[in-house]
Enzyme design. Structure first.
Site, PDB file in Angstrom:
ATOM      1  N   ASP A  62      -7.997-103.706  44.452  1.00  0.00           N
ATOM      2  CA  ASP A  62      -7.436-102.947  43.345  1.00  0.00           C
ATOM      3  C   ASP A  62      -6.467-101.913  43.929  1.00  0.00           C
ATOM      4  O   ASP A  62      -6.503-101.616  45.126  1.00  0.00           O
ATOM      5  CB  ASP A  62      -8.539-102.272  42.526  1.00  0.00           C
ATOM      6  CG  ASP A  62      -8.047-101.920  41.128  1.00  0.00           C
ATOM      7  OD1 ASP A  62      -6.814-101.886  40.926  1.00  0.00           O
ATOM      8  OD2 ASP A  62      -8.879-101.665  40.240  1.00  0.00           O
TER       9      ASP A  62
HETATM   10  C1  BGC Z   1      -6.453-101.020  37.811  1.00  0.00           C
HETATM   11  C2  BGC Z   1      -6.222-102.518  37.815  1.00  0.00           C
HETATM   12  C3  BGC Z   1      -4.758-102.798  37.691  1.00  0.00           C
HETATM   13  C4  BGC Z   1      -4.035-102.118  38.835  1.00  0.00           C
HETATM   14  C5  BGC Z   1      -2.549-102.339  38.861  1.00  0.00           C
HETATM   15  C6  BGC Z   1      -5.598-100.316  38.838  1.00  0.00           C
HETATM   16  O1  BGC Z   1      -5.697 -98.947  38.697  1.00  0.00           O
HETATM   17  O2  BGC Z   1      -7.807-100.761  38.059  1.00  0.00           O
HETATM   18  O3  BGC Z   1      -6.938-103.115  36.760  1.00  0.00           O
HETATM   19  O4  BGC Z   1      -4.523-104.162  37.694  1.00  0.00           O
HETATM   20  O5  BGC Z   1      -4.261-100.705  38.731  1.00  0.00           O
HETATM   21  O6  BGC Z   1      -1.916-101.660  37.858  1.00  0.00           O
END
Ligand code: BGC
Length: 822
Positions: free
Chosen positions: A252
């Site tokens: 993530d």
């Molecule tokens: C979120 C993800 C997301 C990623 C990219 C993160 O903060 O938890 O779900 O895909 O950001 O934006």
């Protein structure tokens, strides 16, 4: 053949021969060859430096290698539309899709998302989110499907297949056990192996094994002491070895914490811009700490996805007309309607018909404003149009039903700072507008303040660093304060602001704080907001009735522990005259729709909701309206459950509409007017307070940032069944405008351990409609403690009135099994 034609034919022949020539020497360019063969061929041509390039993205894409003809793999959030760049169709959120229990529909939705993604040159969607809804207040519940592993798994498989059918990679997230936002970057979830395998992993497992997902995103949190992005048990032993996952794992965003530990334990590629892979990995290789074989293995996984998405083949021209095309708009409306759950329909108040209802009052903060999605990375901010419930109702009512609108109350959907003109400091030596501030160099407001001064508005975003910086509105005093603040430091300080507030008008005020870390707000001696613990930036709300012109005491206390520091104080005014206007309208109308609930400001990624309550003035609005009209239908927008107790007995109709995409208002109208018979069923248990599911709250705010899942496998209805909590709306519940009769249950043993469950369902009412039959399994004499019942099959079939349909649900041995860690 004229000259131009001959020239064209010759050119085609030459290009063909050239391509054939290329394929002979470079099989990886030949689309007719097997993908694994092409990947291996390409890998053989790559230097270790080139392989390393593939493992470090540049923000939202992997890095392309022009010399080898490898384009970047472009990713986008998701999951309810690939919203990177231009506008798209915004489809309903996770638990709206979850409530449809409709695997075919979900595959259609994700295929549409895939087509729109492709048209925007996006090959990888960051979704679906298939975490289990465990904590009722989790800020991302709206993104996830269900509290049940089987339902989540079936829907996750469908979404994955539909999307990847369009050659867009699905990224299963957030792997694993990411069930709350509080402490999300550092939380350590303590969970036993059986619970992990029976509750939190099945959706991922099935989406990998049955859905053949191409990508997985590791979660922010730790599981049993190890960050998910470097968790060998999760990434290597389970995902890659047990399930045979052949795609790549990305962390993530900012969720990786190491170079070698991540690479060695199963992380393949960091797509966001980070300094952990790339150079550090190359250095580790030159020091002999990581082998080329391993780097090749990681690059193989990324390359495979690049090939699978068709990026290495001649691409057909992107068809931008597919975005927001009529078929997608129609599908979006259908999907939103299929997810709506009818929770209450006393006296058949619904559906509305011109015979019963000549005048309809539409009231509430979510009537004229569509609440498409929850907040955070999943929000589709660019859409072509939005149909609010009011729009939908007006067009469905036509000229037979008179529709009138009165908002009644609004919903604070942004933070408006309390202006200095309404504030008077407790010490007026430096001016009369604002609050008197006392800054302490400890986080407990102890001893003598280091700085005392007038702060006009409380709207501070102080950044990490040796000095405290003021927000824009305070820039004119930056020098003075920053000198003094050196005595305070960027961390470990606290502030108390005191004075009075004089409201310009009589009515209800929602006070809103946005803070990192602790905050306490007292107005007129009453504590309105109490969040005195360390946390990331979070909003909190408190409502109070105030009279115009009276100076009420205010005390705001704040502390900063470590990292970024934010303290903002805002308010939102509710005019009592507006509530009265709505009540007057309700009184003269045959029926009322109150569009209530929350929006992306109240339920969002990054923070959990503070409580179950509807923003409080809404309760007052519903109560007042219900006193003057007996045909009130409340329509809700939200992800996680809301506390409905204050007024549920007073209203005959209740419709759960979730956050349901940019066609949401049309879908609501379709249900209200019976254009579509509601068939959605709750995908989670609709708890009303923390006492209904204590395990989620017991060790929630632990200072050591651990959450022990002591309830084990007893999550959601498994818990409510066991402890007989008497929940108001259970998992799987949802009403219809018609009635169904079940008969002829027959259990057929198809093979040794395979069963087919047959039965008939007859639509015995007056409306055509779909029924979702649910099959639960229960072991009669278990050798270990098992849930009283577990969902292991379901089927949704549309049945015209007076007709019957045969249902068949098959059950294999896995559906009877439990996980034995031994
Ligand atoms: C979120 C993800 C997301 C990623 C990219 C993160 O903060 O938890 O779900 O895909 O950001 O934006």
């Amino acid at each position: 053949m004229n000259f131009k034609c001959r020239l064209f034919v010759t050119a085609c022949c030459l290009s063909f021969l050239f391509l054939v020539g290329c394929f002979e020497t470079e099989p990886y360019k030949d689309p007719s060859k097997d993908i694994d063969e092409r990947v291996e061929d390409l890998l053989k041509r790559m230097s270790v430096e080139q392989k390393l390039l593939l493992l470090q993205g540049d923000g939202m894409s992997t890095v392309g290698i022009q010399s080898l003809g490898i384009p970047p793999l472009n990713c986008s959030d998701g999951p309810f539309g690939a919203h990177r760049g231009a506008a798209i169709t915004s489809f309903p959120c996770g638990n709206s899709l979850g409530a449809s229990w409709d695997t075919a529909l979900i595959a259609d939705v994700s295929a549409a998302i895939g087509r729109e993604a492709k048209a925007k040159d996006i090959q990888c969607l960051l979704g679906p989110g298939i975490n289990i809804i465990r904590h009722p207040l989790c800020g991302r519940n709206f993104e996830y499907y269900s509290e049940d592993p089987f339902l989540s798994a079936c829907l996750g498989v469908s979404f994955t297949k539909g999307l990847q059918g369009e050659k867009v990679a699905a990224t299963l997230k957030h792997y694993a056990v990411n069930n709350q936002e509080f402490y999300r970057n550092s939380l350590d979830v303590i969970v036993d192996e059986r619970t992990l395998q029976e509750i939190y992993l099945p959706a991922f497992r099935d989406a990998v094994i049955l859905g053949d997902a191409w990508s997985v995103m590791s979660a922010y949190n730790m599981v049993n002491g190890v960050h998910c992005s470097e968790n060998k048990h999760l990434l290597t032993e389970i995902l890659k070895e047990d399930w045979g996952f052949r795609g790549f794992v990305m962390p993530d965003w900012a969720g990786a914490h190491s170079t070698l530990a991540s690479a060695n334990n199963g992380l393949d590629c960091v797509v966001y811009d980070s300094d952990l892979f790339g150079r550090p990995l190359a250095d580790a290789f030159s020091r002999g700490e990581i082998s080329e074989t391993q780097i090749t293995g990681m690059a193989r996984r990324v390359l495979r996805v690049i090939f699978l998405t068709g990026l290495m083949d001649p691409l057909p021209a992107a068809d931008e007309n597919i975005i927001n095309c009529p078929e997608h708009r129609k599908l979006n409306r259908k999907a939103a309607a299929e997810g709506i759950v009818l929770l209450k329909n006393e006296n058949n108040v619904l559906p509305f018909s011109p015979e019963k209802v000549k005048s309809l009052a539409v009231i509430g903060p979510n009537a004229a404003k569509l609440r498409m999605g929850g907040g955070g990375s999943s929000y589709n901010s660019k859409v072509f149009y939005q149909i609010s419930p009011l729009d939908g109702i007006v067009s469905a009512a036509g000229n037979k039903i008179k529709v009138s609108f009165a908002q009644g109350v609004g919903l604070a959907d942004t933070l408006v700072p309390v202006g200095a003109e309404f504030l008077r400091p407790s010490n007026k030596s430096r001016g009369t507008k604002g609050l008197w501030a006392e800054y302490y160099n400890n986080k407990d407001l102890q001893g003598k303040p280091i700085v005392s001064q007038l702060d006009t508005t409380i709207d501070f975003v102080w950044e990490t660093g040796p000095k405290i910086y003021l927000s824009d509105s305070e820039k004119n005093r930056i020098d003075t304060l920053s000198e003094k603040s050196e005595l305070i430091g960027a961390d470990n300080f606290s502030v108390r602001w005191t004075g009075t507030i004089t409201p310009p008008k009589t009515g209800f005020y929602d006070f809103v704080t946005h803070s990192d870390d602790g905050v306490r707000l007292y107005v007129n001696g009453e504590i309105l907001i109490d969040q005195w613990y360390s946390h990331d930036k979070e909003f909190r709300y408190g409502t109070i009735e105030l009279e115009e012109g009276i100076a009420y005491s205010v005390k705001l206390e704040y502390y900063e522990e470590i990292g970024g520091a934010t303290m903002r104080l805002g308010w939102f005014y509710h005019d009592p005259e507006k509530i009265e206007e709505a009540v007057r309208l309700a009184k003269i109308s045959d029926a009322v729709v109150i569009c209530a609930g929350i929006d992306k400001f109240w339920e969002a990624e990054g923070a959990d909701r503070s409580n179950f309550d509807l923003p409080l003035v809404q309760n007052r609005l519903i109560e007042e309206v219900a006193k003057v009209n007996s045909n009130v239908v409340v329509v809700l927008n939200n992800g996680g459950p809301l506390n409905l107790r204050p007024w549920i007995k007073e209203v005959p109709g209740l419709v759960e509409a979730w956050f349901n995409g940019n066609e949401g208002g049309n879908a609501v109208a379709d249900i209200l007017f019976g254009v579509q018979n509601p068939s959605g069923k709750l995908p989670f248990s609709y708890v009303q307070s923390a006492v209904e599911f204590p395990p989620a709250f017991d060790n929630y705010l632990n200072r050591d940032k651990t959450a022990e899942y002591k309830e084990g496998v007893f999550v959601g209805y498994r818990y409510h069944d066991k402890y007989e909590t008497g929940i108001m709306f259970p998992f799987g519940f949802g009403l219809s405008y018609t009635t169904f009769e079940y008969s002829g249950l027959k259990i057929e043993r198809v093979s040794e351990n395979q069963f087919a469950i047959h039965f008939s369902v007859k639509n015995t009412g007056n409306f055509d409609g779909a029924e979702i039959a649910q099959l639960y399994v229960s072991e009669l004499n278990p050798t270990v403690e098992r849930p009283i019942k577990e969902l292991k099959g379901f089927e949704k079939i549309f049945i015209p009135k007076n007709e019957s349909r045969s249902f068949m649900i098959s059950v294999d041995p896995r559906q009877f099994s439990f996980f034995d860690p031994q």
